[in-house]
Structure formats: structure tokens, C-alpha cells
Design a protein around this motif. Sequence first.
Motif, PDB file in Angstrom:
ATOM      1  N   PHE A   1       0.696  -1.150   0.059  1.00  0.00           N
ATOM      2  CA  PHE A   1       0.101   0.087  -0.027  1.00  0.00           C
ATOM      3  C   PHE A   1       0.996   1.359  -0.049  1.00  0.00           C
ATOM      4  N   ASP A   2       0.444   2.350  -0.510  1.00  0.00           N
ATOM      5  CA  ASP A   2       0.931   3.709  -0.401  1.00  0.00           C
ATOM      6  C   ASP A   2       1.153   3.878   0.953  1.00  0.00           C
ATOM      7  N   GLY A   3       2.211   4.623   1.327  1.00  0.00           N
ATOM      8  CA  GLY A   3       2.450   4.890   2.755  1.00  0.00           C
ATOM      9  C   GLY A   3       3.137   3.645   3.762  1.00  0.00           C
ATOM     10  N   VAL A   4       3.355   2.572   3.215  1.00  0.00           N
ATOM     11  CA  VAL A   4       3.727   1.536   3.689  1.00  0.00           C
ATOM     12  C   VAL A   4       5.198   1.075   3.286  1.00  0.00           C
ATOM     13  N   ARG A   5       6.363   1.206   4.122  1.00  0.00           N
ATOM     14  CA  ARG A   5       7.413   1.047   3.493  1.00  0.00           C
ATOM     15  C   ARG A   5       7.736  -0.566   3.521  1.00  0.00           C
ATOM     16  N   SER A   6       8.248  -0.859   2.445  1.00  0.00           N
ATOM     17  CA  SER A   6       8.670  -2.448   2.294  1.00  0.00           C
ATOM     18  C   SER A   6      10.045  -2.465   2.461  1.00  0.00           C
ATOM     19  N   PRO A   7      10.784  -3.632   2.755  1.00  0.00           N
ATOM     20  CA  PRO A   7      12.100  -3.845   2.941  1.00  0.00           C
ATOM     21  C   PRO A   7      12.628  -3.966   1.602  1.00  0.00           C
ATOM     22  N   LEU A   8      11.779  -4.112   0.503  1.00  0.00           N
ATOM     23  CA  LEU A   8      12.615  -4.012  -0.897  1.00  0.00           C
ATOM     24  C   LEU A   8      12.656  -2.555  -1.460  1.00  0.00           C
ATOM     25  N   ALA A   9      13.657  -2.268  -2.085  1.00  0.00           N
ATOM     26  CA  ALA A   9      14.148  -1.005  -2.543  1.00  0.00           C
ATOM     27  C   ALA A   9      12.859  -0.513  -3.358  1.00  0.00           C
ATOM     28  N   ASP A  10      12.189  -1.251  -4.174  1.00  0.00           N
ATOM     29  CA  ASP A  10      10.761  -0.744  -4.937  1.00  0.00           C
ATOM     30  C   ASP A  10      10.039  -1.717  -4.785  1.00  0.00           C
ATOM     31  N   ALA A  11       8.948  -1.989  -4.064  1.00  0.00           N
ATOM     32  CA  ALA A  11       7.813  -2.749  -4.257  1.00  0.00           C
ATOM     33  C   ALA A  11       6.673  -2.138  -4.602  1.00  0.00           C
TER      34      ALA A  11
ATOM     35  N   LYS B   1      12.209 -15.654  -6.064  1.00  0.00           N
ATOM     36  CA  LYS B   1      11.640 -14.715  -6.806  1.00  0.00           C
ATOM     37  C   LYS B   1      10.699 -13.796  -6.034  1.00  0.00           C
ATOM     38  N   LEU B   2      10.086 -13.967  -5.177  1.00  0.00           N
ATOM     39  CA  LEU B   2       8.889 -13.240  -4.270  1.00  0.00           C
ATOM     40  C   LEU B   2       9.972 -12.070  -3.482  1.00  0.00           C
ATOM     41  N   VAL B   3      10.983 -12.101  -3.407  1.00  0.00           N
ATOM     42  CA  VAL B   3      11.983 -10.935  -3.185  1.00  0.00           C
ATOM     43  C   VAL B   3      12.473 -10.094  -4.225  1.00  0.00           C
ATOM     44  N   LEU B   4      13.024 -10.851  -5.280  1.00  0.00           N
ATOM     45  CA  LEU B   4      13.787 -10.498  -6.391  1.00  0.00           C
ATOM     46  C   LEU B   4      12.635  -9.606  -7.427  1.00  0.00           C
ATOM     47  N   ASP B   5      11.432 -10.211  -7.744  1.00  0.00           N
ATOM     48  CA  ASP B   5      10.500  -9.745  -8.758  1.00  0.00           C
ATOM     49  C   ASP B   5       9.253 -10.121  -8.307  1.00  0.00           C
TER      50      ASP B   5
ATOM     51  N   ASP C   1       2.333 -21.818   3.502  1.00  0.00           N
ATOM     52  CA  ASP C   1       2.502 -21.140   4.853  1.00  0.00           C
ATOM     53  C   ASP C   1       3.624 -20.499   5.021  1.00  0.00           C
ATOM     54  N   ILE C   2       4.673 -20.891   4.507  1.00  0.00           N
ATOM     55  CA  ILE C   2       6.133 -20.222   4.465  1.00  0.00           C
ATOM     56  C   ILE C   2       5.936 -19.198   3.558  1.00  0.00           C
ATOM     57  N   LEU C   3       5.393 -19.548   2.163  1.00  0.00           N
ATOM     58  CA  LEU C   3       5.601 -18.390   1.225  1.00  0.00           C
ATOM     59  C   LEU C   3       4.737 -17.006   1.625  1.00  0.00           C
ATOM     60  N   SER C   4       3.475 -17.363   2.364  1.00  0.00           N
ATOM     61  CA  SER C   4       2.498 -16.342   2.507  1.00  0.00           C
ATOM     62  C   SER C   4       3.363 -15.322   3.613  1.00  0.00           C
ATOM     63  N   ASP C   5       4.031 -15.926   4.688  1.00  0.00           N
ATOM     64  CA  ASP C   5       4.545 -15.214   5.520  1.00  0.00           C
ATOM     65  C   ASP C   5       5.745 -14.306   5.055  1.00  0.00           C
TER      66      ASP C   5
END
Length: 345
Positions: A110-120, A220-224, A239-243
Motif C-alpha cells: 500500500f502507498d504509505g507503507v515501507r517495504s524492505p525491498l528497494a522498490d515494491a 523470486k518473491l524478493v527479487l521480482d 504457509d512459508i511463502l505467505s509469511d
Amino acid sequence: MSTTHRLALIPGDGIGQEVIPPATAVLDAVGRRHGITFTYDTLDWSCERYAHEGAMMPADGLDRIAGHDAILLGAVGWPGVPDHVSLWGLLIPIRRRFAQYVNLRPIAVFDGVRSPLADASGVDFVVVRENSEGEYSEVGGRVGTDLALQEAVFTRTGVSRIADYAFALAEQRRKHVVSATKSNGIIHSMPFWDEIVAERAARHPDVAWRSEHIDALAAKLVLDPRSIDVIVASNLFGDILSDLAAAVAGSIGIAPSGNLNPEREFPSMFEPVHGSAPDIAGKDLANPLGAIWSAAMLLEHLGHAEAAEEVTAAMRAQLAEGSRTKDLGGDVGTTEFTAQFLARL
């Protein structure tokens, strides 16, 4: 024309008790505008109950909630009660008795939420997790102190119906499915999974799809993550992927989930995935958005899509304007955030 729904509330433990009241307040507020009335039966099923009575819920607990329209759960888990007790004493019996074989977890930045990724920016996908069999089976046991055997159980029915759900969902979205597998290392169950997913995919020629090994897909979830539309996965992999995906989106405190019985023969259960968070319980620090978003999913499941969209639109607007709880880098407490949200709604 008015509609009434009867909901079972299980606040549970820790911050579960703090996020359920905001979720029901949101349901009542949006319900008034749409002619929807909710009645609630609040249940004390929790680790606290286990500590006093030796069981997470009464013996006839599932019979008591079988006639409800849906279940809204806060969280369960508390120090001193092993996690497998809270899970197998409450959540898994509910999921299996009521054939909640789809665990649906939407992920969005969401706009206003900072992701740990550089561009999410633009991340928007769904994890469709098989919720009733797979790796979380009860088949196995221990032999003495030196051997434990755990059997994964995959059935044609179980894999077929979760694949069908994922492909049907993708047809309503961007028409792409990724199937999580590990068939190069897990020699029996994963090739079986792959074969059945391929069979079901053939029934949805408009949906592009591919299989991807779980380790590569996690990367891939982190990179793209923007390349992902719908992921279909077994119980453990999902379970693992969703968290992981919730962390990519900025906070597990936002993440909702639905344990769905798509045929609506039994009640479905909706819950935030953040857990009971004993370290912040009682401090007015809990993020209620996971429970509020779960309530929006409940609305949609019960046939109130317009009301559900109003709730998620209010979420987007409030976050974009900078009202955030501590887990999102803000300084707004649970009570104040809820009051702001209700005023906006």
C-alpha cells in the motif's frame, strides 16, 4: 432489504483480544450503510482456557459453531502452552471439520507503507494454500527417543480442488498461476502434485502457468514480486511463502487470511496472520489492519463485495495519508488508529 449474519468470535490470546473489537466495529459501521446486521457469539477458546481446563475448546465446540455464517478469529498462542497444542487443539480441527481447504492470503503493498525491498510498488498477488492435507498430516509417530516419522498426505481430490480454485481465481485477475513444487527432491508427493496441477490447468486454457521449485520461488518473491499473480501451493509451502510475502509487503501486522469452504456447506473462518504477539499484548500497540482486512474478506465471502471494497478503500486511504501503527514506522496506537479508521469509513 436487510440481511443478518451470525458470527462466531474467537478473540483468543494476546493481541487477538485487541484486534477483534476494531474488526467488529468496522463490520457494524459498514453494515449499517448497507443494511447488514451482524450478531456475535463470543467464545473464550484460547490458551488461557487450556491452562485452566486442559482443552482449547469444549468437546462439543465444533457443533456449537457449525450453524454460524462465519468465524472471526483473533490469534492463539501463549508462553507456557506449546504451539502444537494451540494449533491442533483449535485451528486445525476447525479447518478440517468444516472443509476449509482453501487458505487465501492476499498480498499488496500500500502507498504509505515501507517495504524492505528497494522498490515494491505495484506488488499485488494472492497465495492459495492447500489447507487440509499435505505436509500437515497426523500420519506418523515416534519410535523411542531416536526416530520420528512424519508422512505427508496428498490426494487427487485435495490437489485437484485447490488447483481448480487457484486457476478460477486467476481468471478473474491477471490470468497467471505459479505452482510451488519441489519435485526434484521430494520424489513421490511433489511429482504427483505437478501431474494433477497440469491436468487441472488444461481446463483453463486462458490462464498461463508454470511450476517453480519452492527455493527459487522464495527468491523470486524478493527479487521480482510484481511478476506474481496467483501462487498455488501445498500446506507447508503455502504457509512459508505467505509469511515471506507479508514481510515483503511491509508488515505481517497487515496480512489477512481466509480459511474457506468454497461450497459454503460449512462456515469459513477469517483471521489475521500476525499471531498473538505476547511481547506487545496490552500495550495498545497492535495493528488492527490484519483483522480489519480479514473482516473485509468475510464480507466478500458472504456476498457483500461493495461493502468489502469500502473497507479496503478506507485502508488504502488511511495508510496513504500517513496514519500508521508502530510496526509500520508510525506512532499511532491501536485505539487511536481504530477511531480514525471508523471516522473515515
